[in-house]
Design an enzyme around this catalytic site. Structure first.
Site, short mmCIF file in Angstrom:
data_model
loop_
_atom_site.label_atom_id
_atom_site.label_comp_id
_atom_site.label_asym_id
_atom_site.label_seq_id
_atom_site.Cartn_x
_atom_site.Cartn_y
_atom_site.Cartn_z
N GLU A 34 45.11 42.97 35.56
CA GLU A 34 45.13 41.60 35.34
C GLU A 34 44.02 41.83 34.39
OE1 GLU A 34 46.92 38.65 38.51
OE2 GLU A 34 45.09 39.06 38.17
N CYS A 35 44.19 41.50 33.36
CA CYS A 35 42.58 41.13 32.79
C CYS A 35 42.15 42.28 32.43
CB CYS A 35 42.03 39.65 32.77
SG CYS A 35 41.44 39.19 31.57
#
Length: 460
Positions: free
Chosen positions: A329-330
């Site tokens: 994620e991210c």
């Protein structure tokens, strides 16, 4: 069960909400109370600051990502082991619409103590407070704290106006010369593990709260939690794992530190065992894991060190080549890409799972809640399933390197801002969206089944 619960709200961002909330928590702990902290909104950083002053995990309560029932369940469960629950709001009191501080206060039926930044105005602060009192008749404003008072005369002018025109009790005055510095950078304040509030500042902050806020009055105005019967056993309660424990390797260090703590608890309740490792400092991945999970954080600040750790990057690539499922994620997604360009323009090699380059900018590129509809079956669900999260980053993704890749790259997410995202290649899934699982516990059931079958997440 906690005997007092309240939310610290403010008229606007930058009014001193985080600093005063930390001071109130610290002062209550110093008095011997067990303080359970919470944070309204999708923030990762403020909860870590709460933990440094209370010694307890601070939980996110976000109506958009989690839903009202999941927020209630988590709040009341944690209130059972505390004396006082203190919630820090987000932005201005009514900012954020259905996920605002005011909305959460009404869902949980707790009062708000409103911080008003009195700098550069006097009697007008009374008009401002009056507006907040009248804006929503269903909201309980338990008291008001005026921050950044310049002089005794300044306080007198405000006090006269408030007593004449407003009904809210004044519970504190904080002078402008009480300055407390918490280090910041592009994504916000520094994490609690970095000790951004020096010991001297913390002691002065505690002393300021003790001297200038009426804590006994605040506790008297606060209320014990009242749990509606209808909230019991709803969404947010994790599925109970009856099967043998399955290990998940979680990247956690200075570069990867953005995780919703309840997500870990939901994973554990679903039968997973969390095994932490550091892409910065470790040379080897943990053995016997069924999944690698790379959360968000600050890979751009540690890009040189992450790139220099060639043994770890090679280990990740080898596990990927062997078919081990990987989720990022991210910031974690950035690490799983081929290259990262930092703000100085320096290019750094990453793990090359995804054939993309991410480039840091000086301005915010994306910010907001995201509702994800899966367009393909993947590691986190079936086509048509909906997931909930938040996006906040300064980097851009160059996906132009994805042509003729083998295995092919599949775009799995359709976002509610009409964009496509969520990239799956082989056994890896990566995205800029930070997901919260409390409103979608079936994600963990699906994840477990996928891992038990030992299938890659990409769709053929």
């Amino acid at each position: 069960m906690a005997q007092a619960c309240f939310i610290i709200g403010a008229t606007h961002s930058g009014a001193g909400k985080t600093t005063l909330t930390l001071g109130i928590m610290a002062a209550l702990v110093r008095r011997g109370y067990r303080v359970q902290p919470f944070k309204c909104g999708p923030d990762f950083i403020d909860p870590t600051l709460h933990e440094t002053v209370t010694g307890r995990v601070s939980y996110t309560l976000d109506l958009h990502m989690m839903g009202a029932d999941a927020c209630r369940d988590l709040f009341f469960e944690r209130a059972e082991t505390a004396d006082i629950c203190v919630l820090e709001g987000v932005m201005g009191l009514f900012d954020g619409g259905s996920a605002s501080t005011a909305a959460l206060a009404k869902v949980l039926q707790v009062p708000v103590f409103l911080i008003v930044d009195a700098q550069s105005s006097a009697e007008s602060n009374g008009a401002q407070l009056k507006g907040f009192e009248e804006f929503d008749a269903e909201l309980t404003i338990g008291g008001v704290i005026f921050n950044r008072i310049g002089s005794p005369r300044h306080r007198q002018l405000i006090e006269q106006t408030v007593r004449q025109h407003c009904r809210t009790k004044i519970v504190g005055w904080v002078m402008r010369d009480h300055a407390f510095t918490i280090a910041e950078r592009h994504l916000g304040l520094h994490m609690g593990s970095e000790h951004p509030l020096a010991d001297d500042d913390r002691r002065r902050l505690e002393q300021t709260i003790e001297e200038h806020l009426d804590l006994p009055a605040m506790l008297e105005l606060a209320v014990p939690p009242r749990r509606p019967e209808r909230s019991r056993g709803r969404k947010g309660r994790p599925p109970v794992g009856a099967r043998p424990t399955m290990r998940i390797g979680v990247a956690e260090d200075e570069a990867f530190c953005f995780y919703y703590r309840q997500n870990f608890e939901l994973l554990i309740a679903a039968g997973f065992d969390i095994v932490r490792f550091s892409p910065l400092h470790d040379r080897h991945l943990p053995e016997g894991v069924a999944l690698l999970y790379f959360g968000g954080g600050y890979p751009e600040l540690h890009a040189a060190a992450l790139s220099a750790n060639e043994e770890m990057r090679s280990a990740v690539r080898e596990r990927f080549a062997a078919g081990l499922p990987i989720y990022g994620e991210c910031g974690g997604f950035m690490y799983l890409c081929r290259q990262l360009v930092d703000q100085s323009g320096q290019l750094h090699q990453m793990t090359d799972i995804f054939p993309f380059r991410t480039t840091m900018g000086t301005r915010l590129r994306r910010l907001g809640y995201r509702t994800v509809e899966l367009q393909q079956d993947c590691l986190l669900g079936r086509s048509g399933d909906r997931l909930f999260g938040h996006e906040f980053h300064y980097s851009d993704l160059d996906a132009g390197q994805s042509v003729d890749e083998t295995p092919p790259i599949v775009t799995c997410y359709r976002l509610d801002n009409n964009s496509s995202e969520g990239y799956s290649i082989g056994s890896a899934l990566g995205s800029y969206v930070h997901l919260h699982f409390a409103n979608t516990p079936k994600v963990l059931i699906h994840l477990r089944r996928q891992l038990e079958r030992d299938q890659p997440c990409a769709v053929e």
